[in-house]
Design an enzyme around this catalytic site. Structure first.
Site, short mmCIF file in Angstrom:
data_model
loop_
_atom_site.label_atom_id
_atom_site.label_comp_id
_atom_site.label_asym_id
_atom_site.label_seq_id
_atom_site.Cartn_x
_atom_site.Cartn_y
_atom_site.Cartn_z
N ARG A 1 0.90 -1.14 -0.21
CA ARG A 1 0.04 0.11 -0.60
C ARG A 1 0.62 1.51 -0.10
O ARG A 1 1.67 1.49 0.86
CB ARG A 1 -0.94 -0.15 1.34
CG ARG A 1 -2.09 1.08 1.84
CD ARG A 1 -2.81 1.12 2.47
NE ARG A 1 -4.00 1.58 2.58
CZ ARG A 1 -3.51 3.26 3.39
NH1 ARG A 1 -3.11 3.50 3.80
NH2 ARG A 1 -4.77 3.88 3.50
N SER B 1 -12.91 -3.59 -0.02
CA SER B 1 -13.61 -3.32 1.24
C SER B 1 -15.21 -3.58 1.30
O SER B 1 -15.70 -2.77 0.21
CB SER B 1 -12.74 -1.99 1.83
OG SER B 1 -11.38 -2.40 1.87
N LYS C 1 -5.86 5.10 9.50
CA LYS C 1 -7.31 5.95 8.31
C LYS C 1 -7.99 6.37 9.67
O LYS C 1 -8.52 6.31 10.68
CB LYS C 1 -8.26 4.60 7.95
CG LYS C 1 -7.29 4.25 6.51
CD LYS C 1 -8.19 4.00 5.24
CE LYS C 1 -7.46 2.54 4.20
NZ LYS C 1 -8.68 2.05 3.00
#
Length: 210
Positions: A42, A111, A140
């Site tokens: 990521r 997700s 996040k």
């Protein structure tokens, strides 16, 4: 490549914020030595060229250990480097479009925050789902914490594996036992650890109890 529950037991999601005495490839290798079963690269800061070179390096490590190597969101780059697949969020490219571009053999993770999103992702061709955030997380900041009941409902709603994600650490991992998830996806619990290899060894023992 087919996606199995075993591949998702201890799913390591990289985060450059934790790079320090080890490079990111070295951190990934330490996680794999400790028992990580899947790696998602990521990157939100690297330019495309550096991202591509890093992807090739980490992919080589993953293939040495025989674990799937996935990219977060970037389907074109996954095609360029022949990654094993991608993971897309609700605001990224749709699973259906990712499947069209990547073909039938690549892994596509999506997700899903509720049963409706889970069923749509499965219908669009997802191989597995990530459900969360299960706990408050600093990775996040704009996420809503999901309940155990939501995780269990998502797991029961589709015939593909589901991984729990979001704020999961050694101290709370086993509170998710019995929800039906295939495993857990971890960021800081792995890459923020002082000893990544030993931490993954301990986490791997824990996820076998879920």
């Amino acid at each position: 490549m087919n996606c199995t529950a075993e591949m998702l037991r201890l799913y390591a999601v990289t985060d450059r914020a934790w790079v320090g005495k080890l490079t990111l490839p070295q951190q990934v290798e330490a996680a794999l030595k400790g028992g990580a079963t899947c790696v998602q690269l990521r990157e939100k800061q690297l330019d495309e060229g550096d991202f591509f070179n890093e992807a090739l390096e980490i992919q080589k490590i993953c293939r040495h250990y025989g674990v799937p190597f996935l990219l977060n969101d970037n389907v074109p780059l996954a095609l360029r480097c022949n990654a094993d697949g991608v993971h897309v969020g609700q605001d990224d490219m749709s699973a259906a479009e990712a499947r069209r571009l990547l073909g039938p053999d690549k892994i596509i993770g999506v997700s899903a925050h509720n049963v409706e999103e889970a069923r749509k992702a499965y219908a669009d061709g997802a191989d597995y789902l990530g459900c969360g955030a299960m706990f408050a997380t600093t990775t996040k900041t704009n996420v809503e914490v999901r309940s155990r009941e939501t995780l269990a409902a998502v797991c029961a709603s589709v015939p593909i594996p589901v991984v729990a994600i979001g704020g999961i650490h050694k101290s709370n991992l086993l509170t998710l036992a019995g929800c039906g998830e295939a495993g857990v996806a971890l960021v800081s619990a792995i890459f923020g650890a002082e000893d990544i290899e030993q931490t993954c060894r301990e986490l791997r023992q824990m996820v076998e109890k879920l």
